[in-house]
Design a protein around this motif. Structure first.
Motif, PDB file in Angstrom:
ATOM      1  N   ILE A  91      11.561 -57.069  21.912  1.00 32.39           N
ATOM      2  CA  ILE A  91      12.669 -56.628  22.765  1.00 32.39           C
ATOM      3  C   ILE A  91      13.578 -55.639  22.044  1.00 32.39           C
ATOM      4  N   ASP A  92      13.526 -55.636  20.708  1.00 33.18           N
ATOM      5  CA  ASP A  92      14.446 -54.808  19.922  1.00 33.18           C
ATOM      6  C   ASP A  92      13.814 -53.443  19.677  1.00 33.18           C
ATOM      7  N   LYS A  93      13.878 -52.598  20.672  1.00 31.01           N
ATOM      8  CA  LYS A  93      13.187 -51.317  20.611  1.00 31.01           C
ATOM      9  C   LYS A  93      13.905 -50.298  19.738  1.00 31.01           C
ATOM     10  N   ASP A  94      15.211 -50.504  19.504  1.00 28.25           N
ATOM     11  CA  ASP A  94      15.924 -49.638  18.563  1.00 28.25           C
ATOM     12  C   ASP A  94      15.498 -49.927  17.126  1.00 28.25           C
ATOM     13  N   GLU A  95      15.348 -51.204  16.815  1.00 28.51           N
ATOM     14  CA  GLU A  95      14.997 -51.592  15.453  1.00 28.51           C
ATOM     15  C   GLU A  95      13.520 -51.352  15.153  1.00 28.51           C
ATOM     16  N   TYR A  96      12.669 -51.501  16.188  1.00 27.92           N
ATOM     17  CA  TYR A  96      11.226 -51.357  15.993  1.00 27.92           C
ATOM     18  C   TYR A  96      10.662 -50.321  16.968  1.00 27.92           C
ATOM     19  N   PRO A  97      11.094 -49.071  16.830  1.00 32.31           N
ATOM     20  CA  PRO A  97      10.698 -48.050  17.801  1.00 32.31           C
ATOM     21  C   PRO A  97       9.196 -47.778  17.812  1.00 32.31           C
ATOM     22  N   GLN A  98       8.534 -47.913  16.664  1.00 33.72           N
ATOM     23  CA  GLN A  98       7.107 -47.622  16.650  1.00 33.72           C
ATOM     24  C   GLN A  98       6.314 -48.710  17.355  1.00 33.72           C
ATOM     25  N   THR A  99       6.770 -49.956  17.221  1.00 38.66           N
ATOM     26  CA  THR A  99       6.141 -51.039  17.977  1.00 38.66           C
ATOM     27  C   THR A  99       6.319 -50.813  19.474  1.00 38.66           C
ATOM     28  N   ALA A 100       7.508 -50.340  19.868  1.00 37.26           N
ATOM     29  CA  ALA A 100       7.757 -50.014  21.278  1.00 37.26           C
ATOM     30  C   ALA A 100       6.832 -48.892  21.747  1.00 37.26           C
ATOM     31  N   PRO A 287      -2.838 -65.982  20.840  1.00 37.87           N
ATOM     32  CA  PRO A 287      -1.840 -66.252  21.881  1.00 37.87           C
ATOM     33  C   PRO A 287      -0.460 -65.760  21.493  1.00 37.87           C
ATOM     34  N   GLY A 288       0.320 -65.248  22.246  1.00 37.01           N
ATOM     35  CA  GLY A 288       0.961 -65.105  23.437  1.00 37.01           C
ATOM     36  C   GLY A 288       1.122 -63.653  23.838  1.00 37.01           C
ATOM     37  N   LEU A 289       0.192 -63.146  24.624  1.00 38.76           N
ATOM     38  CA  LEU A 289       0.286 -61.756  25.082  1.00 38.76           C
ATOM     39  C   LEU A 289      -0.296 -61.610  26.473  1.00 38.76           C
ATOM     40  N   PRO A 325       7.474 -61.983  20.532  1.00 35.83           N
ATOM     41  CA  PRO A 325       6.754 -61.404  19.393  1.00 35.83           C
ATOM     42  C   PRO A 325       6.241 -59.998  19.665  1.00 35.83           C
ATOM     43  N   GLY A 326       6.342 -59.152  18.652  1.00 40.96           N
ATOM     44  CA  GLY A 326       5.745 -57.820  18.724  1.00 40.96           C
ATOM     45  C   GLY A 326       4.381 -57.763  18.067  1.00 40.96           C
ATOM     46  N   ALA A 327       4.069 -58.758  17.226  1.00 40.54           N
ATOM     47  CA  ALA A 327       2.822 -58.709  16.459  1.00 40.54           C
ATOM     48  C   ALA A 327       1.596 -58.658  17.361  1.00 40.54           C
ATOM     49  N   GLN A 328       1.615 -59.440  18.457  1.00 33.65           N
ATOM     50  CA  GLN A 328       0.442 -59.463  19.320  1.00 33.65           C
ATOM     51  C   GLN A 328       0.197 -58.115  19.990  1.00 33.65           C
ATOM     52  N   VAL A 329       1.260 -57.384  20.287  1.00 33.45           N
ATOM     53  CA  VAL A 329       1.100 -56.043  20.847  1.00 33.45           C
ATOM     54  C   VAL A 329       0.371 -55.147  19.844  1.00 33.45           C
ATOM     55  N   LEU A 330       0.753 -55.253  18.581  1.00 32.40           N
ATOM     56  CA  LEU A 330       0.090 -54.468  17.548  1.00 32.40           C
ATOM     57  C   LEU A 330      -1.364 -54.897  17.380  1.00 32.40           C
TER      58      LEU A 330
END
Length: 468
Positions: A91-100, A287-289, A325-330
């Protein structure tokens, strides 16, 4: 000398105990820590780890869990990437823009797989799982219906949704939480999946949409989206009601594009406005994605979109959860890069091949009759032949297999066929042909054991351990 020796021999303190190896004689392992209140003091990290590790060890072997659709194996590079990125908050797209940015790439890749006419005019997002994604899809249908009704000066207090009684429980949650009346279409022996039959009996001016399932969890079968859409076309010509389709492709959404590419179920069907899938099922991610895509931006009401600053621009976000979590997106992006179309096709086809091998072998065993073959998604189910035996049921076979480590669930079919008991196998990456052969050997031996019984198995508690 002797005095010092005596003190060393007879003095035992906590530090001495904590320094002992192995860990199992330390406090916390040689004693019992409280389970429902927080301990007063600290433990060594090794001790806390061992306690939790040992309790988790009592769970079943995930690889042998043939009840779950959820991914239980990823390769070493994926696990390393997971360990490096588990602290990222999606959810923190400012802090993790590349994940976004990678999330944006992923849903666009999925939109392309699902034949969105213009990906630049579509919108999508990751979610915790396809349950959240399905609820977002249902909520978008409801908001559009409410907006249209208000514009027409009509009441908005009685929305309904048409769906099969064989849907996954997340849809029951949606109906409950968002106050939508269900219009249940029963599954029967003649209509084992929802195929649009008698649809005119369920649709009216309060219908917000129709749900079609690509991969029914009970049996693995596809509901024919194009056939359902044609029936809705007929209804619109007769009544003027323009009812859209949301496709719950939790499982099939990452199988059909690779293994049944000519099957028209996605945005090639004009009535389909949104589709959800599980990245953590046949997206091959832990899991969770989940993912949801709307075919165009008009299909997603503006009221559901929140906006935040992203690299000096605007990033629309939508979700029921906030921090996630952002890890599953990656990991999903890793899979897309690592496997490509050819790799996904090979892995999914391998699972389909193992499912076909298992289902055809089980069909040749005397007691069983297949209700699906595992040739849509790699999931199939069977039932006992009528009159085969009064000594045992599929629940008994499930319990016998559980003693050998296999989780092969037995359960009643959906409400209108609740008297029909099914047993089901979900084949995932990691269930090899060799493991499948071992499973067949165990099924064969347990059937022989049950057939040799002198009297029926007790029935108390039948079927209490598995729910859809």
């Amino acid at each position: 000398m002797s005095r010092r020796h005596t003190n060393a021999r007879h003095t035992t303190n906590l530090d001495d105990t904590l320094s002992l190896n192995p860990v199992f004689v330390r406090p916390g392992e040689s004693t019992e820590l409280p389970k429902f209140t927080i301990p007063d003091g600290m433990s060594l990290p090794e001790t806390a780890y061992q306690i939790v590790h040992d309790e988790a060890m009592l769970d079943g072997n995930a690889r042998l869990n043939l009840a779950t659709f959820v991914t239980t194996w990823m390769d070493d590079e994926a696990r390393r990437l997971y360990a490096e990125t588990y602290d990222k908050n999606m959810i923190d797209k400012d802090e993790y823009p590349q994940t976004a940015a990678i999330e944006d790439r992923c849903w666009r890749i999925i939109a392309d797989l699902w034949h969105v006419p213009d990906v630049d005019n579509a919108i999508g997002t990751s979610t915790i799982g396809s349950s959240e994604a399905a609820m977002l899809g249902g909520l978008a249908l409801k908001r559009h219906w409410q907006t249209r009704r208000r514009a027409e000066g009509k009441p908005t207090d009685r929305p309904n949704l048409v769906l099969s009684t064989a849907v996954q429980v997340c849809w029951e949650k949606f109906l409950n939480y968002f106050e939508v009346e269900p219009r249940w279409v029963p599954v029967t022996e003649e209509h084992f999946v929802f195929d649009g039959h008698d649809l005119e009996s369920y649709v009216d001016e309060n219908t917000i949409g129709v749900v079609a399932i690509m991969g029914v969890t009970f049996n693995g079968l596809y509901e024919p989206v194009k056939t359902i859409a044609k029936k809705l076309d007929e209804i619109e010509r007769r009544t003027g009601l323009d009812v859209k389709i949301h496709v719950d492709a939790a499982s099939g959404g990452m199988i059909a594009p690779f293994c049944q590419p000519d099957l028209e179920w996605d945005f090639r069907v004009p009535r389909v406005v949104s589709i959800n899938t599980s990245g953590h099922k046949y997206g091959l991610v832990y899991p969770g994605l989940g993912w949801i895509v709307w075919g165009d931006t008009d299909a997603l009401p503006d009221s559901m979109v929140f906006h935040c600053s992203y690299l000096g621009g605007d990033m629309p976000t939508l979700a029921l959860n906030f921090s996630r979590p952002g890890a599953q997106v990656l990991l999903q992006y890793y899979n897309f890069l690592r496997l490509g179309r050819a790799g996904f096709r090979q892995i999914q086809q391998s699972s389909l091949d193992v499912a076909g091998y298992l289902s055809s072998s089980i069909a040749r065993l005397g007691p069983f009759e297949l209700v699906s073959k595992g040739d849509t998604i790699p999931v199939f189910a069977w039932r006992l032949k009528p009159g085969y035996t009064d000594k045992w049921t599929l629940y008994d076979l499930s319990d016998r297999l559980r003693m050998k480590g296999w989780l092969v669930p037995a359960y009643p079919m959906a409400d209108d066929l609740a008297e029909m008991t099914l047993q089901r196998i979900v084949v995932r990456a990691g269930l090899s042909h060799d493991l499948a052969t071992a499973l067949l050997h165990d099924i064969d031996s347990e059937v022989a054991f049950l057939d040799a019984l002198d009297s029926p198995m007790p029935r108390e508690g039948t079927g209490s351990h598995f729910h859809h």
